[in-house]
Scaffold this motif. Sequence first.
Motif, PDB file in Angstrom:
ATOM      1  N   VAL A  14      -0.187   1.133  -2.449  1.00  0.00           N
ATOM      2  CA  VAL A  14       1.023   1.452  -3.214  1.00  0.00           C
ATOM      3  C   VAL A  14       1.197   0.505  -4.404  1.00  0.00           C
ATOM      4  N   GLY A  15       1.088  -0.797  -4.157  1.00  0.00           N
ATOM      5  CA  GLY A  15       1.268  -1.775  -5.234  1.00  0.00           C
ATOM      6  C   GLY A  15       0.227  -1.583  -6.334  1.00  0.00           C
ATOM      7  N   LEU A  16      -1.022  -1.351  -5.931  1.00  0.00           N
ATOM      8  CA  LEU A  16      -2.087  -1.177  -6.924  1.00  0.00           C
ATOM      9  C   LEU A  16      -1.861   0.090  -7.747  1.00  0.00           C
ATOM     10  N   VAL A  32       0.297  -9.744  -7.002  1.00  0.00           N
ATOM     11  CA  VAL A  32       0.045 -10.917  -6.158  1.00  0.00           C
ATOM     12  C   VAL A  32      -0.378 -10.402  -4.783  1.00  0.00           C
ATOM     13  N   GLU A  33      -1.589 -10.727  -4.361  1.00  0.00           N
ATOM     14  CA  GLU A  33      -2.096 -10.178  -3.091  1.00  0.00           C
ATOM     15  C   GLU A  33      -2.689 -11.289  -2.229  1.00  0.00           C
ATOM     16  N   GLU A  34      -2.261 -11.269  -0.970  1.00  0.00           N
ATOM     17  CA  GLU A  34      -2.744 -12.274  -0.016  1.00  0.00           C
ATOM     18  C   GLU A  34      -4.209 -12.070   0.356  1.00  0.00           C
ATOM     19  N   HIS A  35      -4.570 -10.803   0.588  1.00  0.00           N
ATOM     20  CA  HIS A  35      -5.912 -10.508   1.127  1.00  0.00           C
ATOM     21  C   HIS A  35      -6.670  -9.559   0.208  1.00  0.00           C
ATOM     22  N   ILE A 114      -9.563   4.169  -0.801  1.00  0.00           N
ATOM     23  CA  ILE A 114      -8.512   4.338  -1.820  1.00  0.00           C
ATOM     24  C   ILE A 114      -8.186   2.980  -2.438  1.00  0.00           C
ATOM     25  N   ARG A 115      -8.068   1.979  -1.564  1.00  0.00           N
ATOM     26  CA  ARG A 115      -7.682   0.660  -2.068  1.00  0.00           C
ATOM     27  C   ARG A 115      -8.769   0.104  -2.983  1.00  0.00           C
ATOM     28  N   GLN A 116     -10.018   0.297  -2.597  1.00  0.00           N
ATOM     29  CA  GLN A 116     -11.097  -0.254  -3.424  1.00  0.00           C
ATOM     30  C   GLN A 116     -11.132   0.397  -4.811  1.00  0.00           C
ATOM     31  N   SER A 134      -3.264 -15.050  -2.882  1.00  0.00           N
ATOM     32  CA  SER A 134      -2.017 -15.750  -3.182  1.00  0.00           C
ATOM     33  C   SER A 134      -0.852 -14.943  -2.608  1.00  0.00           C
ATOM     34  N   SER A 135       0.274 -15.607  -2.410  1.00  0.00           N
ATOM     35  CA  SER A 135       1.452 -14.871  -1.914  1.00  0.00           C
ATOM     36  C   SER A 135       2.709 -15.479  -2.523  1.00  0.00           C
ATOM     37  N   PHE A 136       3.815 -14.770  -2.345  1.00  0.00           N
ATOM     38  CA  PHE A 136       5.085 -15.273  -2.847  1.00  0.00           C
ATOM     39  C   PHE A 136       5.557 -16.427  -1.955  1.00  0.00           C
ATOM     40  N   ALA A 164       5.975  -4.380  -2.739  1.00  0.00           N
ATOM     41  CA  ALA A 164       5.039  -3.384  -2.187  1.00  0.00           C
ATOM     42  C   ALA A 164       4.218  -4.121  -1.141  1.00  0.00           C
ATOM     43  N   ASP A 165       4.902  -5.015  -0.426  1.00  0.00           N
ATOM     44  CA  ASP A 165       4.206  -5.930   0.484  1.00  0.00           C
ATOM     45  C   ASP A 165       4.295  -5.483   1.937  1.00  0.00           C
ATOM     46  N   GLY A 166       4.363  -4.161   2.133  1.00  0.00           N
ATOM     47  CA  GLY A 166       4.178  -3.603   3.469  1.00  0.00           C
ATOM     48  C   GLY A 166       5.406  -3.652   4.358  1.00  0.00           C
ATOM     49  N   ALA A 167       5.199  -3.167   5.592  1.00  0.00           N
ATOM     50  CA  ALA A 167       6.306  -2.947   6.523  1.00  0.00           C
ATOM     51  C   ALA A 167       7.110  -4.221   6.818  1.00  0.00           C
ATOM     52  N   SER A 169       7.749  -6.657   4.818  1.00  0.00           N
ATOM     53  CA  SER A 169       7.982  -7.177   3.470  1.00  0.00           C
ATOM     54  C   SER A 169       8.734  -8.520   3.414  1.00  0.00           C
ATOM     55  N   TRP A 170       8.033  -9.509   2.888  1.00  0.00           N
ATOM     56  CA  TRP A 170       8.663 -10.830   2.677  1.00  0.00           C
ATOM     57  C   TRP A 170       9.785 -10.683   1.650  1.00  0.00           C
ATOM     58  N   LEU A 171       9.522  -9.901   0.612  1.00  0.00           N
ATOM     59  CA  LEU A 171      10.518  -9.777  -0.468  1.00  0.00           C
ATOM     60  C   LEU A 171      11.803  -9.115   0.018  1.00  0.00           C
ATOM     61  N   LEU A 189      -3.042   5.046  18.949  1.00  0.00           N
ATOM     62  CA  LEU A 189      -4.410   4.600  19.207  1.00  0.00           C
ATOM     63  C   LEU A 189      -5.309   5.289  18.180  1.00  0.00           C
ATOM     64  N   VAL A 190      -6.070   4.489  17.430  1.00  0.00           N
ATOM     65  CA  VAL A 190      -6.969   5.089  16.436  1.00  0.00           C
ATOM     66  C   VAL A 190      -8.415   4.748  16.796  1.00  0.00           C
ATOM     67  N   ALA A 191      -9.306   5.704  16.525  1.00  0.00           N
ATOM     68  CA  ALA A 191     -10.731   5.517  16.847  1.00  0.00           C
ATOM     69  C   ALA A 191     -11.528   6.608  16.134  1.00  0.00           C
ATOM     70  N   GLY A 300       1.409  12.640   8.998  1.00  0.00           N
ATOM     71  CA  GLY A 300       0.493  12.024   8.028  1.00  0.00           C
ATOM     72  C   GLY A 300       1.103  11.943   6.649  1.00  0.00           C
ATOM     73  N   GLN A 301       2.324  11.411   6.548  1.00  0.00           N
ATOM     74  CA  GLN A 301       3.006  11.426   5.251  1.00  0.00           C
ATOM     75  C   GLN A 301       3.378  10.048   4.720  1.00  0.00           C
ATOM     76  N   GLY A 302       3.113   8.967   5.482  1.00  0.00           N
ATOM     77  CA  GLY A 302       3.614   7.640   5.097  1.00  0.00           C
ATOM     78  C   GLY A 302       3.198   7.192   3.707  1.00  0.00           C
ATOM     79  N   VAL A 303       1.886   7.190   3.456  1.00  0.00           N
ATOM     80  CA  VAL A 303       1.466   6.674   2.145  1.00  0.00           C
ATOM     81  C   VAL A 303       1.695   7.722   1.063  1.00  0.00           C
ATOM     82  N   ASN A 304       1.716   9.004   1.453  1.00  0.00           N
ATOM     83  CA  ASN A 304       2.051  10.046   0.462  1.00  0.00           C
ATOM     84  C   ASN A 304       3.457   9.807  -0.081  1.00  0.00           C
ATOM     85  N   LEU A 305       4.361   9.465   0.835  1.00  0.00           N
ATOM     86  CA  LEU A 305       5.740   9.166   0.424  1.00  0.00           C
ATOM     87  C   LEU A 305       5.753   7.931  -0.494  1.00  0.00           C
TER      88      LEU A 305
HETATM   89  C1  LIG Z   1      -1.731   5.159  12.786  1.00  0.00           C
HETATM   90  C2  LIG Z   1      -1.257   5.459  11.387  1.00  0.00           C
HETATM   91  C3  LIG Z   1      -1.739   6.580  10.734  1.00  0.00           C
HETATM   92  C4  LIG Z   1      -1.300   6.873   9.443  1.00  0.00           C
HETATM   93  N1  LIG Z   1      -1.754   8.023   8.854  1.00  0.00           N
HETATM   94  C5  LIG Z   1      -1.289   8.356   7.630  1.00  0.00           C
HETATM   95  C6  LIG Z   1      -1.706   9.558   6.993  1.00  0.00           C
HETATM   96  O1  LIG Z   1      -2.503  10.323   7.534  1.00  0.00           O
HETATM   97  N2  LIG Z   1      -1.185   9.856   5.763  1.00  0.00           N
HETATM   98  C7  LIG Z   1      -0.300   9.041   5.152  1.00  0.00           C
HETATM   99  O2  LIG Z   1       0.184   9.382   4.052  1.00  0.00           O
HETATM  100  N3  LIG Z   1       0.104   7.875   5.714  1.00  0.00           N
HETATM  101  C8  LIG Z   1      -0.361   7.519   6.934  1.00  0.00           C
HETATM  102  N4  LIG Z   1       0.030   6.345   7.514  1.00  0.00           N
HETATM  103  C9  LIG Z   1       0.910   5.432   6.756  1.00  0.00           C
HETATM  104  C10 LIG Z   1       0.110   4.530   5.795  1.00  0.00           C
HETATM  105  O3  LIG Z   1      -0.948   3.891   6.471  1.00  0.00           O
HETATM  106  C11 LIG Z   1       1.052   3.485   5.169  1.00  0.00           C
HETATM  107  O4  LIG Z   1       2.184   4.147   4.673  1.00  0.00           O
HETATM  108  C12 LIG Z   1       0.353   2.744   4.016  1.00  0.00           C
HETATM  109  O5  LIG Z   1      -0.751   2.021   4.466  1.00  0.00           O
HETATM  110  C13 LIG Z   1       1.350   1.779   3.344  1.00  0.00           C
HETATM  111  O6  LIG Z   1       0.772   1.249   2.181  1.00  0.00           O
HETATM  112  P1  LIG Z   1       1.518   0.048   1.418  1.00  0.00           P
HETATM  113  O7  LIG Z   1       0.649  -0.256   0.247  1.00  0.00           O
HETATM  114  O8  LIG Z   1       2.948   0.377   1.215  1.00  0.00           O
HETATM  115  O9  LIG Z   1       1.515  -1.148   2.453  1.00  0.00           O
HETATM  116  P2  LIG Z   1       0.297  -1.991   3.054  1.00  0.00           P
HETATM  117  O10 LIG Z   1      -0.910  -1.129   3.215  1.00  0.00           O
HETATM  118  O11 LIG Z   1       0.815  -2.677   4.267  1.00  0.00           O
HETATM  119  O12 LIG Z   1      -0.044  -3.042   1.902  1.00  0.00           O
HETATM  120  C14 LIG Z   1       0.746  -4.192   1.704  1.00  0.00           C
HETATM  121  C15 LIG Z   1      -0.104  -5.227   1.000  1.00  0.00           C
HETATM  122  O13 LIG Z   1       0.696  -6.360   0.727  1.00  0.00           O
HETATM  123  C16 LIG Z   1      -0.011  -7.541   1.054  1.00  0.00           C
HETATM  124  N5  LIG Z   1       1.022  -8.536   1.344  1.00  0.00           N
HETATM  125  C17 LIG Z   1       1.864  -8.589   2.391  1.00  0.00           C
HETATM  126  N6  LIG Z   1       2.724  -9.616   2.268  1.00  0.00           N
HETATM  127  C18 LIG Z   1       2.432 -10.231   1.096  1.00  0.00           C
HETATM  128  C19 LIG Z   1       2.968 -11.332   0.399  1.00  0.00           C
HETATM  129  N7  LIG Z   1       3.999 -12.019   0.885  1.00  0.00           N
HETATM  130  N8  LIG Z   1       2.430 -11.679  -0.787  1.00  0.00           N
HETATM  131  C20 LIG Z   1       1.386 -11.001  -1.301  1.00  0.00           C
HETATM  132  N9  LIG Z   1       0.829  -9.933  -0.684  1.00  0.00           N
HETATM  133  C21 LIG Z   1       1.354  -9.544   0.487  1.00  0.00           C
HETATM  134  C22 LIG Z   1      -0.883  -7.162   2.227  1.00  0.00           C
HETATM  135  O14 LIG Z   1      -2.016  -8.012   2.326  1.00  0.00           O
HETATM  136  C23 LIG Z   1      -1.272  -5.720   1.864  1.00  0.00           C
HETATM  137  O15 LIG Z   1      -2.454  -5.676   1.102  1.00  0.00           O
HETATM  138  C24 LIG Z   1      -0.379   6.025   8.800  1.00  0.00           C
HETATM  139  C25 LIG Z   1       0.091   4.892   9.457  1.00  0.00           C
HETATM  140  C26 LIG Z   1      -0.329   4.611  10.731  1.00  0.00           C
HETATM  141  C27 LIG Z   1       0.218   3.384  11.432  1.00  0.00           C
END
Ligand SMILES: Cc1cc2nc3c(=O)[nH]c(=O)nc-3n(C[C@H](O)[C@H](O)[C@H](O)COP(=O)(O)OP(=O)(O)OC[C@H]3O[C@@H](n4cnc5c(N)ncnc54)[C@H](O)[C@@H]3O)c2cc1C
Length: 409
Positions: A14-16, A32-35, A114-116, A134-136, A164-167, A169-171, A189-191, A300-305
């Motif tokens: 999302v952030g990228l 700013v990305e940690e990993h 996608i990320r790459q 690096s991180s905040f 855009a730092d994920g579920a 979120s520090w921010l 469970l994923v496999a 399967g809508q999380g990242v689409n949203l």
């Molecule tokens: C089992 C499962 C299946 C899924 N299937 C689907 C699907 O089929 N379709 C779909 O649309 N969605 C799906 N999703 C949802 C999708 O995976 C997420 O919505 C998506 O990965 C979120 O992307 P993001 O970039 O918001 O967050 P993230 O992918 O969590 O990225 C956050 C980034 O921030 C970095 N970061 C974190 N904290 C800091 C900080 N303090 N400073 C700097 N960097 C930081 C992390 O290293 C990471 O790179 C699924 C989720 C799960 C759990």
Amino acid sequence: MQSFDVVIAGGGMVGLALACGLQGSGLRIAIVEEHPPTEAFSANNEHALRVSAINAASERLLAYLGVWQHILEMRVSPYQGMEVWDQDNFGRIQFNAAENGLTHLGHIIENDVIRQALWQRAESLPDVTIFTPSSFKNVAWGENEAFITLSDGNMLTSRLVIGADGAHSWLRQHADIPLTFWDYEHHALVATIRTEEPHEGVARQVFHGDGILAFLPLSDPHLCSIVWSLPVESAQQCKNMPAELFNQQLSATFDMRLGHSELISSRQTIPLVGRYARNFAAHRLALLGDAAHTIHPLAGQGVNLGLMDVAELIGELKRLHRQGKDIGQYLYLGRFERRRKHSAAVMLAGMQGFRQLFDGNNPAKRLLRGVGLSLAEHLPGIKPQLLRHAMGLNDLPDWLSQSSLIEKI
Ligand SMILES: Cc1cc2nc3c(=O)[nH]c(=O)nc-3n(C[C@H](O)[C@H](O)[C@H](O)COP(=O)(O)OP(=O)(O)OC[C@H]3O[C@@H](n4cnc5c(N)ncnc54)[C@H](O)[C@@H]3O)c2cc1C
């Protein structure tokens, strides 16, 4: 002190995507990305465990960002069919691309692919600077800009900061934005699974009393990625049981739809939690993707949203900047916030309704879902609407649906 217009916490998908989308707007952008990504993609690599079903709306955004072709060249699996059924009754619904004049309904893509593609694109853009690893460490919210201290010692200023730092979120936490959340009391469970019969480009999902099992087709006709949502204890048992027993349970739960299923990867479990931030924007701050909302993966809508949050914000920031407005003023972020909170709320409510309806074996519920699925399958006009939702076509911001840069999907 380095000065930017937009500093993005998190270089995930999302952030990228936001950084790539703001290139050329005249705004100076930092991520700013940690990993950072570790391993370059190779077609010889095994399929990664984390994949996403990417819908037509996201495909359109990724094409606009100039990364879709690269993604296709790495590894994707288009799917032409979707099939959903309830193990406990007669209910069943299916969708077919050709019947709707489409070449495909979506693509299953490894998250790392996608990320790459986005990372490499962002690295090549003159308006984008990446700070990694690096991180905040701290943010102070000034009247006209935010002052950011990074863990690597760099200090930045920005007119707008993006979470855009994920579920977790520090921010979001640092800005004291309240979060509504509910534990689905399930783990996913994923496999990766090899199936006896070919998947034929169909994404399949079965509701089975206390769980939901999806088989998502991969580029090899006999490989699927599974997402199996189960009560916590059952998920742990399935993760730890001998592979032979797991294969038997999996094949039976999937009604032997693709014959015998065989585990060919490790098993990973992920806790499922619904989250909805009270605000998606504040003074000099906007939240995107999982930092703002997480939903059950059943549709399967999380990242689409999340990618549609990005599309909306790209349109708004470009418009505000063209009009000479201060992009970090909360007043101007209101439209983005209203629209995206609405979309996320509709999606969360829908998933919650589905989860409750398909949870358990109450006879009334069983009847209701059987009737519901059959009506949806047979009543005219319903399936095209459901399909538009699944493809994200109701959620596209105007600028992207009208974009002449890309072919209509
Ligand atoms: C089992 C499962 C299946 C899924 N299937 C689907 C699907 O089929 N379709 C779909 O649309 N969605 C799906 N999703 C949802 C999708 O995976 C997420 O919505 C998506 O990965 C979120 O992307 P993001 O970039 O918001 O967050 P993230 O992918 O969590 O990225 C956050 C980034 O921030 C970095 N970061 C974190 N904290 C800091 C900080 N303090 N400073 C700097 N960097 C930081 C992390 O290293 C990471 O790179 C699924 C989720 C799960 C759990």
